[in-house]
Design a protein around this motif. Structure first.
Motif, PDB file in Angstrom:
ATOM      1  N   PHE A 198       0.809  -1.214   0.000  1.00  0.00           N
ATOM      2  CA  PHE A 198       0.000   0.000   0.000  1.00  0.00           C
ATOM      3  C   PHE A 198       0.847   1.271   0.000  1.00  0.00           C
ATOM      4  O   PHE A 198       2.043   1.267   0.279  1.00  0.00           O
ATOM      5  CB  PHE A 198      -0.991   0.010   1.169  1.00  0.00           C
ATOM      6  CG  PHE A 198      -0.398   0.272   2.523  1.00  0.00           C
ATOM      7  CD1 PHE A 198      -0.101   1.570   2.927  1.00  0.00           C
ATOM      8  CD2 PHE A 198      -0.176  -0.762   3.426  1.00  0.00           C
ATOM      9  CE1 PHE A 198       0.420   1.826   4.176  1.00  0.00           C
ATOM     10  CE2 PHE A 198       0.358  -0.517   4.685  1.00  0.00           C
ATOM     11  CZ  PHE A 198       0.659   0.786   5.057  1.00  0.00           C
ATOM     12  N   ALA A 199       0.165   2.373  -0.329  1.00  0.00           N
ATOM     13  CA  ALA A 199       0.756   3.707  -0.239  1.00  0.00           C
ATOM     14  C   ALA A 199      -0.268   4.622   0.420  1.00  0.00           C
ATOM     15  O   ALA A 199      -1.476   4.448   0.253  1.00  0.00           O
ATOM     16  CB  ALA A 199       1.131   4.235  -1.621  1.00  0.00           C
ATOM     17  N   TYR A 200       0.252   5.596   1.161  1.00  0.00           N
ATOM     18  CA  TYR A 200      -0.602   6.525   1.903  1.00  0.00           C
ATOM     19  C   TYR A 200      -0.210   7.947   1.554  1.00  0.00           C
ATOM     20  O   TYR A 200       0.963   8.320   1.636  1.00  0.00           O
ATOM     21  CB  TYR A 200      -0.447   6.265   3.410  1.00  0.00           C
ATOM     22  CG  TYR A 200      -1.011   7.337   4.311  1.00  0.00           C
ATOM     23  CD1 TYR A 200      -2.362   7.665   4.270  1.00  0.00           C
ATOM     24  CD2 TYR A 200      -0.193   7.999   5.229  1.00  0.00           C
ATOM     25  CE1 TYR A 200      -2.883   8.646   5.119  1.00  0.00           C
ATOM     26  CE2 TYR A 200      -0.707   8.970   6.083  1.00  0.00           C
ATOM     27  CZ  TYR A 200      -2.054   9.287   6.018  1.00  0.00           C
ATOM     28  OH  TYR A 200      -2.565  10.250   6.853  1.00  0.00           O
ATOM     29  N   VAL A 233       4.432  16.106  -5.034  1.00  0.00           N
ATOM     30  CA  VAL A 233       5.585  15.240  -4.745  1.00  0.00           C
ATOM     31  C   VAL A 233       5.141  14.021  -3.939  1.00  0.00           C
ATOM     32  O   VAL A 233       5.571  12.888  -4.199  1.00  0.00           O
ATOM     33  CB  VAL A 233       6.674  16.021  -3.989  1.00  0.00           C
ATOM     34  CG1 VAL A 233       7.796  15.083  -3.523  1.00  0.00           C
ATOM     35  CG2 VAL A 233       7.254  17.116  -4.880  1.00  0.00           C
ATOM     36  N   SER A 234       4.253  14.245  -2.974  1.00  0.00           N
ATOM     37  CA  SER A 234       3.741  13.158  -2.144  1.00  0.00           C
ATOM     38  C   SER A 234       3.019  12.110  -3.000  1.00  0.00           C
ATOM     39  O   SER A 234       3.195  10.902  -2.813  1.00  0.00           O
ATOM     40  CB  SER A 234       2.798  13.716  -1.081  1.00  0.00           C
ATOM     41  OG  SER A 234       2.284  12.704  -0.256  1.00  0.00           O
ATOM     42  N   ILE A 235       2.207  12.568  -3.948  1.00  0.00           N
ATOM     43  CA  ILE A 235       1.490  11.647  -4.829  1.00  0.00           C
ATOM     44  C   ILE A 235       2.466  10.885  -5.721  1.00  0.00           C
ATOM     45  O   ILE A 235       2.353   9.662  -5.890  1.00  0.00           O
ATOM     46  CB  ILE A 235       0.452  12.410  -5.670  1.00  0.00           C
ATOM     47  CG1 ILE A 235      -0.647  12.983  -4.773  1.00  0.00           C
ATOM     48  CG2 ILE A 235      -0.159  11.501  -6.739  1.00  0.00           C
ATOM     49  CD1 ILE A 235      -1.621  13.895  -5.479  1.00  0.00           C
ATOM     50  N   CYS A 236       3.437  11.588  -6.285  1.00  0.00           N
ATOM     51  CA  CYS A 236       4.432  10.936  -7.155  1.00  0.00           C
ATOM     52  C   CYS A 236       5.198   9.857  -6.394  1.00  0.00           C
ATOM     53  O   CYS A 236       5.405   8.746  -6.902  1.00  0.00           O
ATOM     54  CB  CYS A 236       5.402  11.964  -7.718  1.00  0.00           C
ATOM     55  SG  CYS A 236       4.696  13.083  -8.941  1.00  0.00           S
ATOM     56  N   PRO A 240      -6.818  14.352  -0.976  1.00  0.00           N
ATOM     57  CA  PRO A 240      -5.746  14.495  -1.965  1.00  0.00           C
ATOM     58  C   PRO A 240      -5.815  15.754  -2.803  1.00  0.00           C
ATOM     59  O   PRO A 240      -4.809  16.175  -3.377  1.00  0.00           O
ATOM     60  CB  PRO A 240      -5.933  13.254  -2.849  1.00  0.00           C
ATOM     61  CG  PRO A 240      -7.396  12.944  -2.739  1.00  0.00           C
ATOM     62  CD  PRO A 240      -7.749  13.263  -1.316  1.00  0.00           C
ATOM     63  N   MET A 241      -6.992  16.381  -2.899  1.00  0.00           N
ATOM     64  CA  MET A 241      -7.136  17.533  -3.797  1.00  0.00           C
ATOM     65  C   MET A 241      -6.837  18.869  -3.123  1.00  0.00           C
ATOM     66  O   MET A 241      -6.715  19.891  -3.800  1.00  0.00           O
ATOM     67  CB  MET A 241      -8.563  17.575  -4.362  1.00  0.00           C
ATOM     68  CG  MET A 241      -9.045  16.263  -4.960  1.00  0.00           C
ATOM     69  SD  MET A 241      -8.031  15.684  -6.340  1.00  0.00           S
ATOM     70  CE  MET A 241      -8.981  14.234  -6.835  1.00  0.00           C
ATOM     71  N   GLU A 293       9.856   9.887 -14.524  1.00  0.00           N
ATOM     72  CA  GLU A 293       9.776  10.984 -15.484  1.00  0.00           C
ATOM     73  C   GLU A 293       8.328  11.240 -15.898  1.00  0.00           C
ATOM     74  O   GLU A 293       7.893  12.390 -16.028  1.00  0.00           O
ATOM     75  CB  GLU A 293      10.617  10.673 -16.718  1.00  0.00           C
ATOM     76  CG  GLU A 293      12.112  10.614 -16.468  1.00  0.00           C
ATOM     77  CD  GLU A 293      12.701  11.981 -16.157  1.00  0.00           C
ATOM     78  OE1 GLU A 293      12.372  12.952 -16.859  1.00  0.00           O
ATOM     79  OE2 GLU A 293      13.490  12.071 -15.201  1.00  0.00           O
ATOM     80  N   GLU A 294       7.578  10.168 -16.098  1.00  0.00           N
ATOM     81  CA  GLU A 294       6.163  10.296 -16.457  1.00  0.00           C
ATOM     82  C   GLU A 294       5.386  11.018 -15.364  1.00  0.00           C
ATOM     83  O   GLU A 294       4.555  11.899 -15.639  1.00  0.00           O
ATOM     84  CB  GLU A 294       5.544   8.910 -16.688  1.00  0.00           C
ATOM     85  CG  GLU A 294       6.000   8.204 -17.944  1.00  0.00           C
ATOM     86  CD  GLU A 294       5.334   6.845 -18.074  1.00  0.00           C
ATOM     87  OE1 GLU A 294       4.237   6.655 -17.499  1.00  0.00           O
ATOM     88  OE2 GLU A 294       5.914   5.967 -18.742  1.00  0.00           O
ATOM     89  N   LEU A 295       5.652  10.651 -14.132  1.00  0.00           N
ATOM     90  CA  LEU A 295       4.944  11.271 -13.008  1.00  0.00           C
ATOM     91  C   LEU A 295       5.300  12.750 -12.876  1.00  0.00           C
ATOM     92  O   LEU A 295       4.417  13.592 -12.671  1.00  0.00           O
ATOM     93  CB  LEU A 295       5.282  10.530 -11.709  1.00  0.00           C
ATOM     94  CG  LEU A 295       4.748   9.103 -11.591  1.00  0.00           C
ATOM     95  CD1 LEU A 295       5.332   8.405 -10.370  1.00  0.00           C
ATOM     96  CD2 LEU A 295       3.224   9.100 -11.514  1.00  0.00           C
TER      97      LEU A 295
END
Length: 238
Positions: free
Chosen positions: A74-76, A137-140, A155-156, A110-112
């Motif tokens: 998972f990722a948070y 950056v957190s999302i990437c 997230p938004m 790079e895509e992110l």
């Protein structure tokens, strides 16, 4: 991919999460909604292990949520993004790649960076980033190791319109790949058209757990009712 049974969390005498049950399957986007103090963030923090639960069982991919096997899955993405002041954006991605022993990760990185307009800012230090850029950056970083389950807490918040649109697109792409996504948010319109169902919390309990279409049919009778209208109706005081 995610199973929560009888989750209880107390803060001294306050019962923040009360016997919560939830189950999310692969390829499912679920919106976690509720007024302030409903227990949304507390629930997610218990699931990812940032808060110690008082009772209940939590499994991610069939593993106890505190196990190393579960943490690999998972990722948070927290509501308040935390970045390292003295690391550049590039350094953050390299750190994640090393932490997860990733190979051939650079093309995806790079895509992110391109998706979130960070290519020309990759050498900026964390301390120099705005809240919106920290969120990007957190999302990437969260996406880099290709997690199976993703937890997004507001997230938004702080994102510009283009980044919000990009994040919605990423939700859709992750869903198509069979990923499991739980999104806690107050921006109800941000999940209305991407969530397979919504769980509405009130006073630490899940009071409604269904598709938006089904909730419209049950409680408004109007197919054109917005999710925001439904939410306000379902969470109003009796």
């Amino acid at each position: 991919m995610l199973e929560v049974k009888g989750l209880v969390k107390r803060f001294q005498k306050q019962l923040a999460v009360d016997q919560l049950d939830a189950r999310l399957e692969g390829g499912e986007v679920v919106g976690l909604l509720g007024p302030n103090g409903a227990g949304k963030s507390t629930t997610i923090k218990c699931i990812v292990g940032l808060l110690r639960k008082d009772a209940g069982e939590i499994y991610i991919g069939g593993h106890d949520h505190l196990s190393l096997e579960a943490k690999r899955l998972f990722a948070y993405i927290p509501e308040t993004p935390n970045v390292y002041d003295l690391l550049t954006i590039d350094d953050h991605l390299k750190f994640i790649a090393q932490a997860y022993s990733l190979t051939h990760w650079q093309p995806y990185a790079e895509e992110l960076l391109e998706a979130y307009d960070l290519l020309d800012k990759r050498d900026k230090l964390g301390r120099d980033l705005s809240k919106g850029m920290r969120q990007k950056v957190s999302i990437c970083c969260a996406l880099l190791h290709d997690p199976q389950v993703l937890f997004f807490d507001e997230p938004m918040i702080g994102l510009d319109p283009k980044a919000i649109r990009q994040t919605k697109l990423i939700f859709k792409q992750l869903k198509e790949k069979g990923k499991t996504i739980l999104v806690s948010t107050h921006l109800i319109d941000s999940v209305e058209h991407i969530a397979d169902r919504v769980m509405i919390m009130k006073a630490g309990k899940v009071v409604h757990n269904d598709t938006v279409a089904s909730l419209r049919e049950q409680y408004s009778g109007d197919a054109l009712s917005s999710l925001e209208d439904l939410f306000l109706e379902l969470t109003k005081d009796a």
